[in-house]
Scaffold this motif. Structure first.
Motif, short mmCIF file in Angstrom:
data_model
loop_
_atom_site.label_atom_id
_atom_site.label_comp_id
_atom_site.label_asym_id
_atom_site.label_seq_id
_atom_site.Cartn_x
_atom_site.Cartn_y
_atom_site.Cartn_z
N LYS A 4 38.47 35.50 31.96
CA LYS A 4 37.96 34.46 31.53
C LYS A 4 36.96 33.33 31.21
CE LYS A 4 32.58 35.14 32.49
NZ LYS A 4 30.80 35.88 31.74
N GLN A 36 41.87 44.83 38.28
CA GLN A 36 40.56 44.66 38.04
C GLN A 36 40.12 43.61 37.14
OE1 GLN A 36 38.91 47.50 38.65
NE2 GLN A 36 36.87 46.35 37.86
N GLN A 37 40.86 43.36 36.21
CA GLN A 37 39.91 42.11 35.27
C GLN A 37 39.57 40.55 36.40
OE1 GLN A 37 41.04 39.63 31.60
NE2 GLN A 37 42.32 39.36 33.15
N ARG A 84 39.52 40.88 39.50
CA ARG A 84 38.21 41.91 40.59
C ARG A 84 36.77 41.41 40.11
NH1 ARG A 84 40.93 46.00 44.37
NH2 ARG A 84 38.77 47.73 44.09
N GLU A 85 36.49 41.92 38.33
CA GLU A 85 35.52 41.17 38.20
C GLU A 85 35.13 40.04 37.80
OE1 GLU A 85 36.37 43.39 33.80
OE2 GLU A 85 35.74 45.48 35.09
#
Length: 261
Positions: free
Chosen positions: A154, A180-181, A183-184
């Motif tokens: 992020k 996964q990261q 996607r978040e």
């Protein structure tokens, strides 16, 4: 839709290139950005772009930085004289695989960033496990462009957006394990800063059903990337297609009617 990054000169496409392009046409892919990873592949991508009416980049990937010629800037300048070449790259840093020594990667990347600034051209950037170092290089110049195949965290995403870059999303977002990261973080990528790309023949979307027997990715599979992003953003696939196409044409200063398939 426009595939904002494809390695169409890869030997994996040697036997059925025409069929790959035909399938892209059937999948409503209106243009492609053909990636150059060294001087040779940049020239090959340009030739292919001229032949099919696509766009291309000219640059040296961090994996190939160790083999960059002494007159790299001069050779890239010559390639960039062609209207089909719309960006300098693929350039950047890759500290995940370290196929080239890190100081060499940084020197070759910096040279290309300064060249892009000099030519007032966008950059097509690669960064993996090297955010802090690429950030330092970007602080020395002011360029626009795209952070291709974003896989960072992020903090990195915020920096690249604040700097002014577009964010390229590939089939990595379709991987529930490695991605996964990403996607978040999709919700934090504004629609007006998003590009979608296959990076074919790599990163085959895991969401594809049925899966191609070849396990090879190709531009026709771009819809899977758009579909996954739309699902994560809670919007329509057509919205993602429309926004990413507009962003591509705007970033690379291309006419809206530039549908080349």
């Amino acid at each position: 839709m426009i595939d904002a990054g494809v390695n169409l000169t890869s030997s994996q496409f040697d036997k059925d290139l025409e069929q790959v392009i035909d399938r892209a046409r059937e999948a409503s892919i209106s243009n492609m950005l053909l990636i150059g990873c060294d001087v040779h592949s940049s020239a090959a991508s340009l030739s292919m772009a001229k032949l099919y009416g696509f766009c291309s980049t000219a640059g040296v990937h961090p994996h190939d930085a160790k083999d960059a010629p002494d007159d790299l800037s001069a050779q890239l300048c010559e390639l960039a004289k062609s209207s089909e070449v719309v960006a300098i790259g693929e350039c950047g840093l890759d500290f995940n695989r370290d196929f080239s020594p890190r100081p060499v990667q940084e020197r070759v990347c910096s040279e290309q960033l300064h060249l892009a600034q000099q030519l007032s051209m966008p950059v097509y950037l690669h960064e993996r496990d090297a955010h802090t170092h690429l950030r330092a290089l970007l602080s020395e110049v002011q360029v626009n462009g795209v952070l291709h195949c974003f896989t960072g965290d992020k903090q990195a995403l915020k920096y690249y957006l604040d700097y002014g870059l577009m964010i390229g999303v590939t089939g990595w977002v379709c991987d529930e394990r490695r991605g996964q990261q990403l996607r978040e973080l999709i919700q934090y990528i504004p629609n007006d800063r998003l590009l979608i790309e296959t990076d074919a023949p790599y990163l085959l979307p895991r969401t594809l059903r049925p899966k191609p027997k070849s396990r090879r990715n190709e531009p026709a599979h771009l819809h899977a990337v758009a579909e996954q992003i739309a699902a994560l953003k809670g919007t329509e696939q057509s919205t993602i297609a429309r926004c990413s196409t507009y962003n591509f044409l705007t970033l690379f200063n291309l006419p809206a009617q530039g549908s080349n398939l």
